[in-house]
Design an enzyme around this catalytic site. Structure first.
Site, mmCIF file in Angstrom:
data_model
loop_
_atom_site.group_PDB
_atom_site.id
_atom_site.type_symbol
_atom_site.label_atom_id
_atom_site.label_comp_id
_atom_site.label_asym_id
_atom_site.label_seq_id
_atom_site.Cartn_x
_atom_site.Cartn_y
_atom_site.Cartn_z
ATOM 1 N N CYS A 1 -8.393 4.445 -13.229
ATOM 2 C CA CYS A 1 -9.143 5.405 -12.217
ATOM 3 C C CYS A 1 -9.765 6.264 -12.976
ATOM 4 C CB CYS A 1 -8.172 5.905 -11.109
ATOM 5 S SG CYS A 1 -7.262 4.639 -10.199
ATOM 6 N N ASN B 1 -9.770 17.793 -7.060
ATOM 7 C CA ASN B 1 -9.382 18.912 -7.933
ATOM 8 C C ASN B 1 -10.194 18.462 -9.122
ATOM 9 O OD1 ASN B 1 -7.374 20.574 -6.290
ATOM 10 N ND2 ASN B 1 -6.836 18.488 -6.500
ATOM 11 N N CYS C 1 -3.477 16.962 -6.739
ATOM 12 C CA CYS C 1 -3.715 15.466 -6.821
ATOM 13 C C CYS C 1 -4.645 14.902 -8.104
ATOM 14 C CB CYS C 1 -4.315 14.873 -5.381
ATOM 15 S SG CYS C 1 -3.536 13.612 -4.914
ATOM 16 N N SER D 1 2.826 5.473 -2.523
ATOM 17 C CA SER D 1 1.306 5.531 -2.401
ATOM 18 C C SER D 1 0.839 4.555 -3.702
ATOM 19 C CB SER D 1 0.913 6.955 -2.931
ATOM 20 O OG SER D 1 -0.483 6.893 -2.785
ATOM 21 N N GLU E 1 5.447 14.162 -15.353
ATOM 22 C CA GLU E 1 5.559 15.446 -14.258
ATOM 23 C C GLU E 1 5.867 15.206 -12.971
ATOM 24 O OE1 GLU E 1 2.334 17.977 -17.099
ATOM 25 O OE2 GLU E 1 1.577 16.858 -15.056
ATOM 26 N N GLU F 1 1.226 3.908 -11.349
ATOM 27 C CA GLU F 1 1.115 3.001 -10.220
ATOM 28 C C GLU F 1 2.466 2.499 -9.867
ATOM 29 O OE1 GLU F 1 0.927 0.940 -7.221
ATOM 30 O OE2 GLU F 1 -1.076 1.698 -7.773
ATOM 31 N N CYS G 1 6.793 15.192 -4.981
ATOM 32 C CA CYS G 1 5.943 14.308 -5.602
ATOM 33 C C CYS G 1 6.355 13.806 -7.149
ATOM 34 C CB CYS G 1 4.293 14.733 -5.846
ATOM 35 S SG CYS G 1 3.163 13.747 -6.507
ATOM 36 N N CYS H 1 -8.847 10.419 -12.428
ATOM 37 C CA CYS H 1 -7.487 10.718 -12.635
ATOM 38 C C CYS H 1 -6.998 11.063 -13.937
ATOM 39 C CB CYS H 1 -6.736 9.535 -11.975
ATOM 40 S SG CYS H 1 -4.793 10.122 -12.009
ATOM 41 N N SER I 1 -4.450 4.498 -1.990
ATOM 42 C CA SER I 1 -5.620 5.513 -2.548
ATOM 43 C C SER I 1 -6.740 4.796 -2.499
ATOM 44 C CB SER I 1 -5.220 5.690 -3.915
ATOM 45 O OG SER I 1 -4.203 6.651 -4.104
ATOM 46 N N LEU I 2 -7.630 4.868 -1.250
ATOM 47 C CA LEU I 2 -8.677 4.020 -0.991
ATOM 48 C C LEU I 2 -9.829 4.343 -1.560
ATOM 49 C CD1 LEU I 2 -9.540 1.596 0.483
ATOM 50 C CD2 LEU I 2 -10.009 2.700 2.283
ATOM 51 N N HIS I 3 -10.459 5.642 -1.257
ATOM 52 C CA HIS I 3 -11.590 6.279 -1.888
ATOM 53 C C HIS I 3 -12.825 5.647 -1.562
ATOM 54 C CE1 HIS I 3 -8.118 8.695 -3.520
ATOM 55 N NE2 HIS I 3 -7.899 7.943 -4.334
ATOM 56 N N CYS J 1 -0.282 5.465 -17.064
ATOM 57 C CA CYS J 1 -0.571 4.637 -16.159
ATOM 58 C C CYS J 1 -1.595 3.441 -16.765
ATOM 59 C CB CYS J 1 -1.557 5.368 -15.110
ATOM 60 S SG CYS J 1 -1.716 4.366 -13.562
#
Length: 348
Positions: A118, A296, A339, A197, A94, A166, A107, A121, A220-222, A114
């Site tokens: 995570c 989301n 996201c 990213s 996508e 990734e 994007c 995700c 992408s830290l979070h 992947c």
């Protein structure tokens, strides 16, 4: 036995020139074909109108253009577009067009599924099936640019490698795609308008710096607390924050370009004062910017958007420490294009 046709976009310009010489044609025909493939984004050989019918027939006999197809396009109420992109082998990824008043951003995906895990995700729930080739990433950009011109009347202005996968786990093809997108012989886009990213693979971040790339880097830290980050991004156990920080210091020393930290805030996960303090401390290592993203939910599970006052507290603390911070509202929620939501619901 029928000879298998070669993917023409896997050839360099020199290899195309050599092919034409080998069949008794002039070498410059290779330049013409290369321009059709990468500057004009031709999907089939018949479109190459400055080549004779015989030459086009020869290309047809020897080669194939493994072009993507936009299998399904969804348009959101806010103008966001999500494409389900079918690849030549039937797999689907996508990509998303995000229009705002100041820019239009593509994007794009770099892997089918992947290899990282995570927890928040949707893509991580798909196993990694394969890396995308450079041309498959390039095709996503061309398709989104065409949609932006058609629906918004303006060309694409920015690209983020923030779709499925990734990017640094598909290093060679991601860099090759950026070379094609930025080359004057390709789409001629400025590398300053491209951001890769990553979830944070220290060894590959150092390689980016050594390879003197000209595009931007986002992480992408979070969470800036190892235990919390490992809970939400289990691969952090192998690539802990001290290694990530060291690689980012190396990146800044080599490139002199600040890093953007992408940051989601969840209720009961990273919404405490200690989480805010840890992020502020982590940000002091190098010049950076923090992009707080509205989350989301991908189901009704553990990950829920934190209260608005927590976002405000993060924002205040970062600004007081002199760190640039932006809060990004979610786009394309109604079509699962936001996201962390890309997961091929369209594919069976």
């Amino acid at each position: 036995m029928k000879k298998e046709k070669k993917d023409i976009r896997s050839l360099t310009k020199e290899q195309l020139r050599d092919f034409f010489v080998s069949i008794g044609e002039k070498a410059f025909r290779g330049n013409q074909v290369y321009e059709w493939l990468w500057s004009k984004a031709a999907h089939d050989f018949d479109a190459m109108t400055n080549l004779s019918k015989e030459v086009r027939q020869l290309l047809e006999e020897h080669f194939v253009i493994n072009h993507i197809q936009v299998d399904e396009m969804q348009r959101s109420n806010d103008g966001t577009i999500k494409n389900a992109v079918k690849l030549h082998d039937g797999l689907t990824v996508e990509s998303v067009l995000i229009p705002t008043f100041s820019r239009t951003t593509a994007c794009v995906s770099s892997q089918v599924g992947c290899s990282l895990d995570c927890q928040f995700c949707a893509t991580a729930r798909l196993k990694r099936m394969r890396n995308l080739n450079a041309d498959e990433i390039y095709d996503q950009v061309v398709a989104i640019d065409q949609e932006s011109r058609l629906y918004n009347g303006i060309p694409l202005s920015n690209i983020v490698y923030m779709g499925m996968g990734e990017p640094l786990m598909n290093y060679k093809n991601v860099l090759a795609s950026i070379e094609k997108i930025t080359s004057p012989e390709g789409l001629g886009m400025s590398p300053k308008r491209i951001t890769v990213s990553t979830s944070g693979v220290p060894k590959m971040i150092k390689k980016l710096a050594d390879d003197e790339v000209k595009f931007n880097l986002a992480v992408s830290l979070h969470s800036a607390i190892d235990e919390v980050r490992t809970q939400i991004m289990p691969f952090n156990a192998s690539f802990p924050l001290k290694d990530l920080k060291e690689s980012l210091i190396y990146w800044y020393q080599k490139t002199k370009r600040r890093v953007t930290y992408e940051y989601l805030i969840w209720k009961d996960i990273n919404d405490k004062p200690k989480d805010i303090a840890a992020l502020v401390e982590f940000c002091k290592a190098i010049p950076c910017k923090v992009n707080i993203i509205e989350y989301n939910p991908i189901d009704d599970g553990a990950f829920q958007q934190a209260d608005a006052q927590v976002t405000s507290a993060y924002q205040r603390a970062l600004e007081q420490a002199g760190i640039t911070v932006t809060v990004r509202r979610s786009r394309g929620k109604d079509i699962d294009a936001a996201c962390g939501q890309l997961a091929n619901k369209s594919s069976k």
